[in-house]
Design an enzyme around this catalytic site. Structure first.
Site, PDB file in Angstrom:
ATOM      1  N   TRP A  36       0.839  -1.212   0.000  1.00  0.00           N
ATOM      2  CA  TRP A  36       0.000   0.000   0.000  1.00  0.00           C
ATOM      3  C   TRP A  36       0.861   1.243   0.000  1.00  0.00           C
ATOM      4  CZ3 TRP A  36      -5.015   2.121   1.305  1.00  0.00           C
ATOM      5  CH2 TRP A  36      -4.969   3.380   1.905  1.00  0.00           C
ATOM      6  N   ASN A  38       0.407   5.724   0.437  1.00  0.00           N
ATOM      7  CA  ASN A  38      -0.371   6.961   0.438  1.00  0.00           C
ATOM      8  C   ASN A  38       0.572   8.149   0.309  1.00  0.00           C
ATOM      9  OD1 ASN A  38      -0.498   5.862   3.432  1.00  0.00           O
ATOM     10  ND2 ASN A  38      -0.839   8.024   3.734  1.00  0.00           N
ATOM     11  N   ASP A  39       0.323   9.249   0.973  1.00  0.00           N
ATOM     12  CA  ASP A  39       0.950  10.548   0.706  1.00  0.00           C
ATOM     13  C   ASP A  39       2.363  10.554   0.114  1.00  0.00           C
ATOM     14  OD1 ASP A  39      -1.107  10.729   2.502  1.00  0.00           O
ATOM     15  OD2 ASP A  39      -0.020  11.851   4.005  1.00  0.00           O
ATOM     16  N   GLN A  55       4.369   7.332   1.944  1.00  0.00           N
ATOM     17  CA  GLN A  55       3.824   6.529   3.029  1.00  0.00           C
ATOM     18  C   GLN A  55       3.613   5.118   2.495  1.00  0.00           C
ATOM     19  OE1 GLN A  55       2.587   7.941   6.542  1.00  0.00           O
ATOM     20  NE2 GLN A  55       4.588   8.483   5.729  1.00  0.00           N
ATOM     21  N   PHE A  98       5.187   8.858   9.895  1.00  0.00           N
ATOM     22  CA  PHE A  98       4.159   9.518   9.101  1.00  0.00           C
ATOM     23  C   PHE A  98       4.795  10.546   8.169  1.00  0.00           C
ATOM     24  CE2 PHE A  98      -0.163   8.855  11.472  1.00  0.00           C
ATOM     25  CZ  PHE A  98       0.021   7.486  11.428  1.00  0.00           C
TER      26      PHE A  98
HETATM   27  C1  FRU Z   1      -2.685  12.094   5.209  1.00  0.00           C
HETATM   28  C2  FRU Z   1      -2.206  11.390   6.440  1.00  0.00           C
HETATM   29  C3  FRU Z   1      -1.172  12.239   7.153  1.00  0.00           C
HETATM   30  C4  FRU Z   1      -0.365  11.239   7.901  1.00  0.00           C
HETATM   31  C5  FRU Z   1      -0.357  10.070   6.959  1.00  0.00           C
HETATM   32  C6  FRU Z   1      -0.343   8.725   7.630  1.00  0.00           C
HETATM   33  O1  FRU Z   1      -3.147  11.264   4.211  1.00  0.00           O
HETATM   34  O2  FRU Z   1      -3.293  11.081   7.284  1.00  0.00           O
HETATM   35  O3  FRU Z   1      -1.715  13.253   7.951  1.00  0.00           O
HETATM   36  O4  FRU Z   1       0.908  11.704   8.184  1.00  0.00           O
HETATM   37  O5  FRU Z   1      -1.510  10.185   6.160  1.00  0.00           O
HETATM   38  O6  FRU Z   1      -0.121   7.705   6.715  1.00  0.00           O
END
Ligand code: FRU
Length: 500
Positions: A36, A38-39, A55, A98
């Site tokens: 997975w 994310n950001d 992430q 994070f």
């Molecule tokens: C945004 C978020 C951030 C955090 C991260 C955790 O998408 O919630 O605020 O650092 O993803 O994965």
């Protein structure tokens, strides 16, 4: 020295990547190697190359223990995969590394600033997270966590600031030292962006709020970015739990651009506020500035509400948007795909002044890795057409449709037949600023995504599409008499040096 957790993640990547056959991946959008993502994090220039971290949970296609995955590029299109950079392996970040950012230090080392999350069981049985800002230093591949971590804690917060929601530092360097902005939840329960300063990037102090939400745009503001662009100051934030505001902001996680002028302590005096992207799949954008002075933004091509509705059997989850060049026109943020994309243009097909009323296909205009621009206007200037539709990624069963209604001034994108088997949001409507029925739609398709740029980047709208890649028909349709110009380039991505 790599910790056990980092070594485990790296071994896991070595064992399983490439996990997904080449045909299942996007051609020129960043995906994770496995699991997975994310950001985007740490999107920055380091020793002449652009690094992007993200992430990352390598072990599953759902969010989990956050690591930082890592890729780099010379041209924003062709990316090279690097080993996992950070693992949640210290007491202060044991529950996640994070989001954060990166800069090159004057001594040539790369500095990462990220949010360390540590959860603690409470006497009432609940679990409370503590979020602090931490540093890691490295050479572009391997990173050591700073022995002085964490460098920003609850003690650096203004009165009422929450240590549970204090995250996503975005770091940059100016002539008088280093600055960072981070999201925080103040006493009113919503969001604010706080500014911190440092002379050496290691010792940090609080300066003041750059902007406060006062519950106007959602609740907590995540992933801020703050920069100067075309004579204005621009703050990007990703609010949680937004209430819809007209067609400008939809419910849930959103993205907001605030344009204005910063005062002497960098507090933003807002002049205009609007959505960054009007599609479904766009969150947590982050920018960098290359030596040529452009401001380039990349974002997570997903959102928290739909990320849980993954097609059955999916083997990697998440991708980034195409990096986009930003500018400001008429007080609004303009976005265009990075110009480097043009280096990957293959065959060009173009048509001029095509009359259109019934559904029409054009010879040579099809594909799922293409850059397509359609310029639409009424065939008879006085007689306005009712609607124009561009159907993409189509076969007998699937279609994704962009519709423009000139009398309402609204573009609607409908991906409900793009292969999702979940009754989630599949349609977005958004206002555009076209005049006299003239609209320019630029659609970039890369297998499982559609990025739409309206009127030379006045609006962008991003959508994941799960349609099988064999569905590559494109057709045009209008109710009323329309003339259109069409230009299509195939995007050719030969495998070569640097690919995994
Ligand atoms: C945004 C978020 C951030 C955090 C991260 C955790 O998408 O919630 O605020 O650092 O993803 O994965």
């Amino acid at each position: 020295m790599a910790s056990d957790k980092l070594r485990k993640a790296r071994d896991y990547e070595n064992q399983y990547i490439p996990f997904v056959p080449e045909e299942e991946r996007s051609l020129f959008h960043v995906t994770g190697g496995i699991g997975w993502i994310n950001d985007p994090n740490g999107f920055s220039l380091y020793k002449g190359e652009y690094h992007l971290f993200y992430q990352y949970n390598p072990y599953k296609t759902v969010w989990g223990p956050m690591h930082w995955g890592h890729v780099k590029t010379k041209d924003f299109i062709r990316w090279e995969r690097l080993p996992v950079a950070l693992a949640p392996d210290m007491p202060y970040d044991k529950d996640g590394c994070f989001s954060g950012s990166a800069v090159e230090l004057p001594d040539g080392r790369q500095l990462l600033m990220y949010t360390g999350v540590r959860e603690e069981n409470q006497p009432d049985g609940t679990i409370k997270p503590f979020q602090t800002q931490c540093l890691a230093i490295g050479d572009g591949v391997n990173y050591e966590k700073y022995e002085g971590n964490p460098v920003l804690t609850a003690e650096n917060l203004p009165k009422g600031g929450s240590a549970e929601d204090f995250r996503d530092p975005k770091l940059w360097r100016e002539a008088d030292g280093y600055y960072a902005v981070a999201g925080n939840r103040p006493a009113d329960g919503s969001g604010s962006v706080l500014l911190f300063q440092s002379d050496d990037a290691f010792q940090w102090r609080y300066v003041g709020p750059v902007a406060s939400n006062h519950c106007q745009y959602g609740s907590m503001w995540e992933c801020p970015d703050y920069f100067r662009l075309d004579g204005k100051d621009v703050l990007l934030v990703s609010p949680q739990e937004m209430s819809p505001i007209g067609l400008e902001f939809h419910a849930g996680n959103g993205t907001v651009c605030m344009i204005g002028e910063a005062n002497e302590i960098k507090h933003l005096i807002r002049e205009n506020v609007h959505a960054i992207d009007y599609g479904i799949d766009f969150y947590a954008p982050q920018t960098l500035q290359p030596p040529d002075g452009r401001r380039i933004m990349i974002a997570w091509m997903a959102n928290w509400d739909t990320a849980r509705s993954q097609p059955r059997g999916i083997r990697i989850f998440g991708q980034m948007t195409l990096p986009r060049e930003l500018s400001i026109r008429d007080g609004r943020l303009i976005q265009r795909p990075v110009r480097e994309l043009e280096n990957y243009y293959g065959e060009k097909i173009s048509y001029k002044n095509v009359p259109l009323s019934t559904e029409t296909n054009l010879v040579g205009v099809r594909g799922r890795a293409i850059d397509l621009t359609v310029d639409v206007r009424p065939a008879n200037g006085n007689l306005m057409y009712r609607w124009f539709k561009l159907h993409l990624a189509k076969d007998g069963e699937h279609v994704t449709t962009i519709r423009y209604k000139p009398d309402e001034g609204i573009v609607r994108v409908d991906r409900s037949r793009c292969g999702y088997r979940y009754d989630i949001v599949h349609v977005r409507n958004f206002p555009v600023y076209s005049k006299h029925g003239r609209i320019k739609l630029r659609a970039i398709l890369d297998r499982h995504s559609l990025e739409l740029f309206v009127n030379d980047g006045e609006q962008a709208a991003t959508f994941v599409v799960h349609t099988p890649v064999t569905a590559d028909v494109i057709s045009f349709e209008a109710d009323g008499e329309v003339l259109m110009d069409v230009e299509k380039y195939d995007l050719i991505f030969d495998k070569g040096e640097g690919d995994e």
